[in-house]
Design an enzyme around this catalytic site. Sequence first.
Site, PDB file in Angstrom:
ATOM      1  N   THR A   3       0.507  -1.139   0.487  1.00 60.12           N
ATOM      2  CA  THR A   3       0.040  -0.020   0.306  1.00 60.12           C
ATOM      3  C   THR A   3       0.688   1.200  -0.003  1.00 60.12           C
ATOM      4  N   GLY A   6       2.626  -2.752   8.461  1.00 57.05           N
ATOM      5  CA  GLY A   6       2.951  -3.593   9.979  1.00 57.05           C
ATOM      6  C   GLY A   6       4.194  -4.425   9.431  1.00 57.05           C
ATOM      7  N   GLU A  64      -6.446  -4.900   4.314  1.00 54.34           N
ATOM      8  CA  GLU A  64      -6.424  -6.864   2.763  1.00 54.34           C
ATOM      9  C   GLU A  64      -7.518  -6.716   2.574  1.00 54.34           C
TER      10      GLU A  64
HETATM   11  C1  LIG Z   1      -9.405 -19.618  20.824  1.00 60.33           C
HETATM   12  C2  LIG Z   1      -8.426 -19.127  19.489  1.00 60.33           C
HETATM   13  C3  LIG Z   1      -8.089 -20.035  18.557  1.00 60.33           C
HETATM   14  C4  LIG Z   1      -7.913 -18.516  17.740  1.00 60.33           C
HETATM   15  C5  LIG Z   1      -7.790 -19.525  16.250  1.00 60.33           C
HETATM   16  C6  LIG Z   1      -7.689 -18.029  14.816  1.00 60.33           C
HETATM   17  C7  LIG Z   1      -7.146 -18.243  13.650  1.00 60.33           C
HETATM   18  C8  LIG Z   1      -6.396 -17.574  13.005  1.00 60.33           C
HETATM   19  C9  LIG Z   1      -5.814 -15.724  13.562  1.00 60.33           C
HETATM   20  C10 LIG Z   1      -4.784 -16.037  13.260  1.00 60.33           C
HETATM   21  C11 LIG Z   1      -4.318 -14.527  12.724  1.00 60.33           C
HETATM   22  C12 LIG Z   1      -4.288 -13.196  11.493  1.00 60.33           C
HETATM   23  C13 LIG Z   1      -3.322 -13.027  11.710  1.00 60.33           C
HETATM   24  C14 LIG Z   1      -3.252 -12.341   9.664  1.00 60.33           C
HETATM   25  C15 LIG Z   1      -2.260 -11.534  10.311  1.00 60.33           C
HETATM   26  C16 LIG Z   1      -1.956 -10.449   8.681  1.00 60.33           C
HETATM   27  C17 LIG Z   1      -2.225  -8.926   9.676  1.00 60.33           C
HETATM   28  C18 LIG Z   1      -2.814  -8.340   7.938  1.00 60.33           C
HETATM   29  C19 LIG Z   1      -2.130  -6.841   7.741  1.00 60.33           C
HETATM   30  C20 LIG Z   1      -2.438  -6.525   6.381  1.00 60.33           C
HETATM   31  C21 LIG Z   1      -2.124  -6.721   5.475  1.00 60.33           C
HETATM   32  C22 LIG Z   1      -2.744  -5.564   3.863  1.00 60.33           C
HETATM   33  O1  LIG Z   1      -3.707  -5.000   4.323  1.00 60.33           O
HETATM   34  S1  LIG Z   1      -1.046  -5.701   2.940  1.00 60.33           S
HETATM   35  C23 LIG Z   1      -2.378  -5.418   1.643  1.00 60.33           C
HETATM   36  C24 LIG Z   1      -3.682  -5.802   1.197  1.00 60.33           C
HETATM   37  N1  LIG Z   1      -4.167  -4.650   0.161  1.00 60.33           N
HETATM   38  C25 LIG Z   1      -5.147  -5.372  -1.017  1.00 60.33           C
HETATM   39  O2  LIG Z   1      -6.249  -6.184  -0.367  1.00 60.33           O
HETATM   40  C26 LIG Z   1      -5.435  -4.668  -2.205  1.00 60.33           C
HETATM   41  C27 LIG Z   1      -6.951  -4.782  -2.246  1.00 60.33           C
HETATM   42  N2  LIG Z   1      -7.330  -4.633  -3.849  1.00 60.33           N
HETATM   43  C28 LIG Z   1      -7.073  -5.418  -4.486  1.00 60.33           C
HETATM   44  O3  LIG Z   1      -6.715  -7.110  -4.604  1.00 60.33           O
HETATM   45  C29 LIG Z   1      -7.231  -5.985  -6.290  1.00 60.33           C
HETATM   46  O4  LIG Z   1      -6.745  -4.569  -6.655  1.00 60.33           O
HETATM   47  C30 LIG Z   1      -8.832  -5.990  -6.902  1.00 60.33           C
HETATM   48  C31 LIG Z   1      -9.617  -5.126  -5.771  1.00 60.33           C
HETATM   49  C32 LIG Z   1      -9.010  -7.189  -6.091  1.00 60.33           C
HETATM   50  C33 LIG Z   1      -8.885  -5.427  -8.228  1.00 60.33           C
HETATM   51  O5  LIG Z   1      -7.786  -5.944  -8.706  1.00 60.33           O
HETATM   52  P1  LIG Z   1      -7.762  -6.076 -10.014  1.00 60.33           P
HETATM   53  O6  LIG Z   1      -8.072  -4.371 -10.654  1.00 60.33           O
HETATM   54  O7  LIG Z   1      -6.276  -6.479 -10.203  1.00 60.33           O
HETATM   55  O8  LIG Z   1      -8.793  -6.829 -11.520  1.00 60.33           O
HETATM   56  P2  LIG Z   1     -10.056  -6.498 -11.355  1.00 60.33           P
HETATM   57  O9  LIG Z   1     -10.701  -6.585 -10.414  1.00 60.33           O
HETATM   58  O10 LIG Z   1     -10.339  -6.060 -12.869  1.00 60.33           O
HETATM   59  O11 LIG Z   1     -10.587  -8.170 -11.893  1.00 60.33           O
HETATM   60  C34 LIG Z   1      -9.581  -8.985 -12.992  1.00 60.33           C
HETATM   61  C35 LIG Z   1      -9.847 -10.754 -12.784  1.00 60.33           C
HETATM   62  O12 LIG Z   1      -9.171 -10.755 -11.321  1.00 60.33           O
HETATM   63  C36 LIG Z   1      -9.791 -11.673 -10.758  1.00 60.33           C
HETATM   64  N3  LIG Z   1      -8.758 -10.955  -9.492  1.00 60.33           N
HETATM   65  C37 LIG Z   1      -8.675 -10.371  -8.215  1.00 60.33           C
HETATM   66  N4  LIG Z   1      -8.063 -10.224  -7.844  1.00 60.33           N
HETATM   67  C38 LIG Z   1      -7.630 -11.809  -7.179  1.00 60.33           C
HETATM   68  C39 LIG Z   1      -6.417 -12.410  -6.650  1.00 60.33           C
HETATM   69  N5  LIG Z   1      -6.186 -12.225  -5.318  1.00 60.33           N
HETATM   70  N6  LIG Z   1      -6.486 -13.598  -7.127  1.00 60.33           N
HETATM   71  C40 LIG Z   1      -7.169 -14.556  -8.003  1.00 60.33           C
HETATM   72  N7  LIG Z   1      -8.226 -13.526  -8.891  1.00 60.33           N
HETATM   73  C41 LIG Z   1      -8.366 -12.058  -8.895  1.00 60.33           C
HETATM   74  C42 LIG Z   1     -10.595 -10.987 -10.908  1.00 60.33           C
HETATM   75  O13 LIG Z   1     -11.727 -12.182 -10.069  1.00 60.33           O
HETATM   76  C43 LIG Z   1     -10.928 -11.031 -11.966  1.00 60.33           C
HETATM   77  O14 LIG Z   1     -11.353 -12.261 -13.077  1.00 60.33           O
HETATM   78  P3  LIG Z   1     -12.597 -11.785 -13.503  1.00 60.33           P
HETATM   79  O15 LIG Z   1     -12.071 -11.580 -15.020  1.00 60.33           O
HETATM   80  O16 LIG Z   1     -11.917 -13.824 -14.686  1.00 60.33           O
HETATM   81  O17 LIG Z   1     -13.682 -11.636 -13.293  1.00 60.33           O
HETATM   82  C1  LIG Z   2      -3.423  -1.654  10.726  1.00 59.88           C
HETATM   83  C2  LIG Z   2      -3.785  -1.568   9.462  1.00 59.88           C
HETATM   84  C3  LIG Z   2      -2.560  -2.588   8.823  1.00 59.88           C
HETATM   85  C4  LIG Z   2      -2.586  -3.181   6.862  1.00 59.88           C
HETATM   86  N1  LIG Z   2      -1.135  -2.924   7.070  1.00 59.88           N
HETATM   87  C5  LIG Z   2      -0.627  -3.169   5.661  1.00 59.88           C
HETATM   88  C6  LIG Z   2      -0.038  -4.025   5.300  1.00 59.88           C
HETATM   89  O1  LIG Z   2       0.767  -4.809   6.330  1.00 59.88           O
HETATM   90  N2  LIG Z   2       0.718  -4.021   3.954  1.00 59.88           N
HETATM   91  C7  LIG Z   2       0.507  -2.765   2.636  1.00 59.88           C
HETATM   92  O2  LIG Z   2       1.114  -3.048   2.201  1.00 59.88           O
HETATM   93  N3  LIG Z   2      -1.125  -2.414   3.349  1.00 59.88           N
HETATM   94  C8  LIG Z   2      -1.223  -2.504   4.672  1.00 59.88           C
HETATM   95  N4  LIG Z   2      -2.499  -1.457   4.809  1.00 59.88           N
HETATM   96  C9  LIG Z   2      -3.170  -1.116   3.819  1.00 59.88           C
HETATM   97  C10 LIG Z   2      -4.316  -1.328   3.628  1.00 59.88           C
HETATM   98  O3  LIG Z   2      -4.332  -2.766   3.411  1.00 59.88           O
HETATM   99  C11 LIG Z   2      -5.365  -0.047   2.952  1.00 59.88           C
HETATM  100  O4  LIG Z   2      -5.774   0.288   3.686  1.00 59.88           O
HETATM  101  C12 LIG Z   2      -6.825  -1.583   2.244  1.00 59.88           C
HETATM  102  O5  LIG Z   2      -6.189  -2.094   1.210  1.00 59.88           O
HETATM  103  C13 LIG Z   2      -7.701  -0.443   1.662  1.00 59.88           C
HETATM  104  O6  LIG Z   2      -6.945   0.798   1.068  1.00 59.88           O
HETATM  105  P1  LIG Z   2      -7.066   2.185   1.462  1.00 59.88           P
HETATM  106  O7  LIG Z   2      -7.300   2.988   2.074  1.00 59.88           O
HETATM  107  O8  LIG Z   2      -6.320   2.593  -0.573  1.00 59.88           O
HETATM  108  O9  LIG Z   2      -8.329   2.649   1.279  1.00 59.88           O
HETATM  109  P2  LIG Z   2      -9.419   3.511  -0.126  1.00 59.88           P
HETATM  110  O10 LIG Z   2      -9.849   2.352  -1.844  1.00 59.88           O
HETATM  111  O11 LIG Z   2      -8.834   4.680   0.162  1.00 59.88           O
HETATM  112  O12 LIG Z   2     -10.668   4.163   0.455  1.00 59.88           O
HETATM  113  C14 LIG Z   2     -11.514   4.349   0.855  1.00 59.88           C
HETATM  114  C15 LIG Z   2     -13.167   4.250   0.702  1.00 59.88           C
HETATM  115  O13 LIG Z   2     -13.380   3.994  -1.064  1.00 59.88           O
HETATM  116  C16 LIG Z   2     -14.427   2.760  -0.907  1.00 59.88           C
HETATM  117  N5  LIG Z   2     -13.888   2.799  -2.349  1.00 59.88           N
HETATM  118  C17 LIG Z   2     -12.084   2.562  -2.973  1.00 59.88           C
HETATM  119  N6  LIG Z   2     -12.084   1.997  -3.505  1.00 59.88           N
HETATM  120  C18 LIG Z   2     -13.110   1.428  -4.385  1.00 59.88           C
HETATM  121  C19 LIG Z   2     -13.956   0.817  -5.172  1.00 59.88           C
HETATM  122  N7  LIG Z   2     -12.994   0.600  -6.516  1.00 59.88           N
HETATM  123  N8  LIG Z   2     -15.268   0.968  -5.644  1.00 59.88           N
HETATM  124  C20 LIG Z   2     -16.441   1.120  -4.275  1.00 59.88           C
HETATM  125  N9  LIG Z   2     -15.469   1.949  -3.165  1.00 59.88           N
HETATM  126  C21 LIG Z   2     -14.101   1.842  -3.191  1.00 59.88           C
HETATM  127  C22 LIG Z   2     -14.259   1.922   0.336  1.00 59.88           C
HETATM  128  O14 LIG Z   2     -14.500   1.300   0.229  1.00 59.88           O
HETATM  129  C23 LIG Z   2     -13.643   3.220   1.211  1.00 59.88           C
HETATM  130  O15 LIG Z   2     -15.391   3.443   2.174  1.00 59.88           O
HETATM  131  C24 LIG Z   2      -2.831  -1.494   6.050  1.00 59.88           C
HETATM  132  C25 LIG Z   2      -4.159  -0.920   6.377  1.00 59.88           C
HETATM  133  C26 LIG Z   2      -4.014  -1.065   7.938  1.00 59.88           C
HETATM  134  C27 LIG Z   2      -5.979  -0.284   8.577  1.00 59.88           C
END
Ligand SMILES: CCCCCCCCCCCCCCCCCCCCCC(=O)SCCNC(=O)CCNC(=O)[C@H](O)C(C)(C)COP(=O)(O)OP(=O)(O)OC[C@H]1O[C@@H](n2cnc3c(N)ncnc32)[C@H](O)[C@@H]1OP(=O)(O)O
Ligand SMILES: Cc1cc2nc3c(=O)[nH]c(=O)nc-3n(C[C@H](O)[C@H](O)[C@H](O)COP(=O)(O)OP(=O)(O)OC[C@H]3O[C@@H](n4cnc5c(N)ncnc54)[C@H](O)[C@@H]3O)c2cc1C
Length: 697
Positions: free
Chosen positions: A165, A204, A449
């Site tokens: 991000t 993070g 995520e």
């Molecule tokens: C009691 C105890 C027990 C307890 C048990 C508990 C157990 C567990 C405990 C564990 C604790 C947990 C700890 C965790 C710690 C981690 C913390 C995490 C921290 C956070 C890290 C982050 O925050 S890190 C950044 C993440 N940032 C995003 O998340 C960006 C979102 N943004 C997108 O992800 C893309 O921007 C978005 C929108 C898809 C568009 O992507 P795009 O524009 O490229 O794609 P389009 O929309 O045009 O789509 C075109 C075609 O791609 C297909 N497609 C899209 N994505 C695909 C994909 N991933 N895989 C396959 N296909 C995919 C789609 O389906 C379409 O397919 P088709 O064409 O067939 O329709």
């Molecule tokens: C605590 C925390 C930890 C994080 N850790 C990491 C990390 O380790 N690594 C990393 O890379 N990132 C990390 N991130 C970033 C995180 O993945 C992004 O904040 C998240 O994916 C949302 O993206 P954004 O902040 O750009 O929100 P934006 O996209 O700017 O969202 C703003 C608003 O616009 C709306 N919006 C945006 N796009 C669209 C659309 N296409 N259609 C409709 N509505 C839309 C959303 O719903 C939202 O209400 C973390 C974020 C937080 C809060």
Amino acid sequence: MVREHCDRTTALVNESSQLVLAGHVEPQDDLRAERKRASFSSQELAVVLNGGTEVLQRRSRLISQLQSTSWGSQAAVSQRCFHSREQLHVEGLVAQTEIWKLMQSGALSQQDAKDMETLLTLPGGLTLHQYMFIPTIETQGDEEQQAYWLPKARALEITGAYAQTEMGHGTFVRGLETTATYDRASEEFIIHSPALSSIKWWPGGLGKTATHCIMLARLIINSKDHGLHPFVMQIRDLHTHLPLAGVRVGDIGPKFGYNGVDNGYLMLDRVRIPRRAMLMRHARVTPDGHYFPPSAENAKATYGTMVAIRALLVDEAGWVLARATTIAVRYTAIRRQTSERVGDKELQVLDYQNLAATLLPLVASAYALIFMGKASSDMYKRFEQDRDAGNLASLPELHVLLAGMKALSTWTAADGIEACRRGCGGHGYSALSGLPDLYASYVQNVTLEGDNNVMSLQTARHLVKSQEAVAKGRRVEGSAAYLQRAEQELHRKCSVQAPQDWQTAEVLDAALRHRATYLAAEGHKLLLRHGGGKINFAGPDWNGNTVQLIHMAQAHSQLVLHTTFAQSVHQADLEPAARAALIKLVALHGMSLLLRDLQDLFMDGYLQAFQAQMLVQRRNELLLELRPDAVALVDSFGIADYQLNSCLGRSDGDVYRALLEAASGQQLNKTEEGPAWNAVLKPWLDPASRQQARSKL
Ligand SMILES: CCCCCCCCCCCCCCCCCCCCCC(=O)SCCNC(=O)CCNC(=O)[C@H](O)C(C)(C)COP(=O)(O)OP(=O)(O)OC[C@H]1O[C@@H](n2cnc3c(N)ncnc32)[C@H](O)[C@@H]1OP(=O)(O)O
Ligand SMILES: Cc1cc2nc3c(=O)[nH]c(=O)nc-3n(C[C@H](O)[C@H](O)[C@H](O)COP(=O)(O)OP(=O)(O)OC[C@H]3O[C@@H](n4cnc5c(N)ncnc54)[C@H](O)[C@@H]3O)c2cc1C
């Protein structure tokens, strides 16, 4: 001093106990009575929910181990809510490195170490190292790269973040701006932040902990942009921990919660990294600058780590909601409020319908999400096996299922924690309840995520495409297969004739399926308004109808969640009494989902008013039927007091004593007069000091 203060106050309370009103009930007695009247054994159900006796025993052993340390003792855990960001940050890292040490010495398995961290509920600067940095190298690095990086990362000789991000873009991954320009002469990539909006922001552990990161940047070769690719990039010196030349890095500042973690920023001024720093399992760049893209079916390989984390987040949601409902149900079962006459026994607040109607459906949601979490993990594990054998066929279905479910599960858990907090009245607002911190640290999951609206729209896109496929006579498989029969479904009407009918699984499934089908059909129609029969997924029809599309995707995810819950209960190895209770819980879950958006079922005449009235009536009856099992249902989650870390949720019900002891034992009560007395209050309030001040005027 603090201890003394606390003992004195407790003694005072004990002394005056003969003055209590006749209707007074000791909280512990209330919880004992609740447990006595349960219809099933919570110990047995806990075994099923947690996956076996060994899991519960292992957890108790890990808690004992934690309790014996200075950083993981109950005292250390309960003091956390009084600590500053800096303290939390250091404490998080102390705990994580100590756990790492135990793992390296062989005293803990990798799974034990992860579970120990989950039990500790103290995220730290190494969380992303474990959950995203190492897994990205494992899944996106080639063999040689894995052999080079993984031993160092696993030995904690380097620590990493996941830097995707940027300040200007999080959602729109394809719009990220950081560049990785290949320099053929030196066989290096030049990583650069070309604009303010391109600064990495949020990762993070990036701020103060990480020596390295997974850098997501646009690959540029001979001025051609090949889109986003992952690189392993060193940012800090390993001897001094100072940023390398051209690197500006730091923490982004305090957040709503999750403050022990150093989410960071990173600005790069033409920093050079070797060619082999690009992770090359799927795409490659040769020394002479030839680019080999990933295969067509691997086109979204770069997004792989996000899919893995979404599966984890679905799994986590149910357990987090289980924690919140355990606190709220136990507390509202001991909390008594209001009787007709002073001195009479007051009602347990959980017996007010408004609280039962808030909390029992949340208990049902926690169960549903726990079963869904297990199903999602199993699905992800199957995908991993297929992927490692070179078969990626299940990825599209996995992605769309997890995208919508990540949104549904994290929304349900986050809103649920807040509802639990409100349900606990004033004491819920106290940090000692454990609920404010749980909420503040959890609510981020609706954004990270993949923002929940954006994730729902990924599922909506799939549902619309599935309808297009059906219209063209193609077969639709997977979770949207029910759309195959959309035409027949849209003519169906609800069959309910008596309130009891709502309890049958078929009736509830049918109503949820009808709602999802109807909303999908309506969504599809909206998108066809202006496109001349062709859907533009980024055009005005799409962007102008996202409220409806998100609603439609959530209805689909609710259907999947509910049917998974019902099937899981059906298949689980349960004793008859527990099965009977869970079948009622499944019914309450389905009814609550329908009642939340009842208008949908009226839109096309599926439901009639008398049937809706019967639904409300049956739901209310179910609340009463499930009420005696409320405490047993939350006991069955098997969450230890250690993990709850809550004065309200403790399993013995001794809530008021716990509140008093925790409050009087805190630092602000260290002296009787308080820390502001001498410098601030005394000159105003103490007559002698006032006199002295006046005489100086
Ligand atoms: C009691 C105890 C027990 C307890 C048990 C508990 C157990 C567990 C405990 C564990 C604790 C947990 C700890 C965790 C710690 C981690 C913390 C995490 C921290 C956070 C890290 C982050 O925050 S890190 C950044 C993440 N940032 C995003 O998340 C960006 C979102 N943004 C997108 O992800 C893309 O921007 C978005 C929108 C898809 C568009 O992507 P795009 O524009 O490229 O794609 P389009 O929309 O045009 O789509 C075109 C075609 O791609 C297909 N497609 C899209 N994505 C695909 C994909 N991933 N895989 C396959 N296909 C995919 C789609 O389906 C379409 O397919 P088709 O064409 O067939 O329709
Ligand atoms: C605590 C925390 C930890 C994080 N850790 C990491 C990390 O380790 N690594 C990393 O890379 N990132 C990390 N991130 C970033 C995180 O993945 C992004 O904040 C998240 O994916 C949302 O993206 P954004 O902040 O750009 O929100 P934006 O996209 O700017 O969202 C703003 C608003 O616009 C709306 N919006 C945006 N796009 C669209 C659309 N296409 N259609 C409709 N509505 C839309 C959303 O719903 C939202 O209400 C973390 C974020 C937080 C809060």
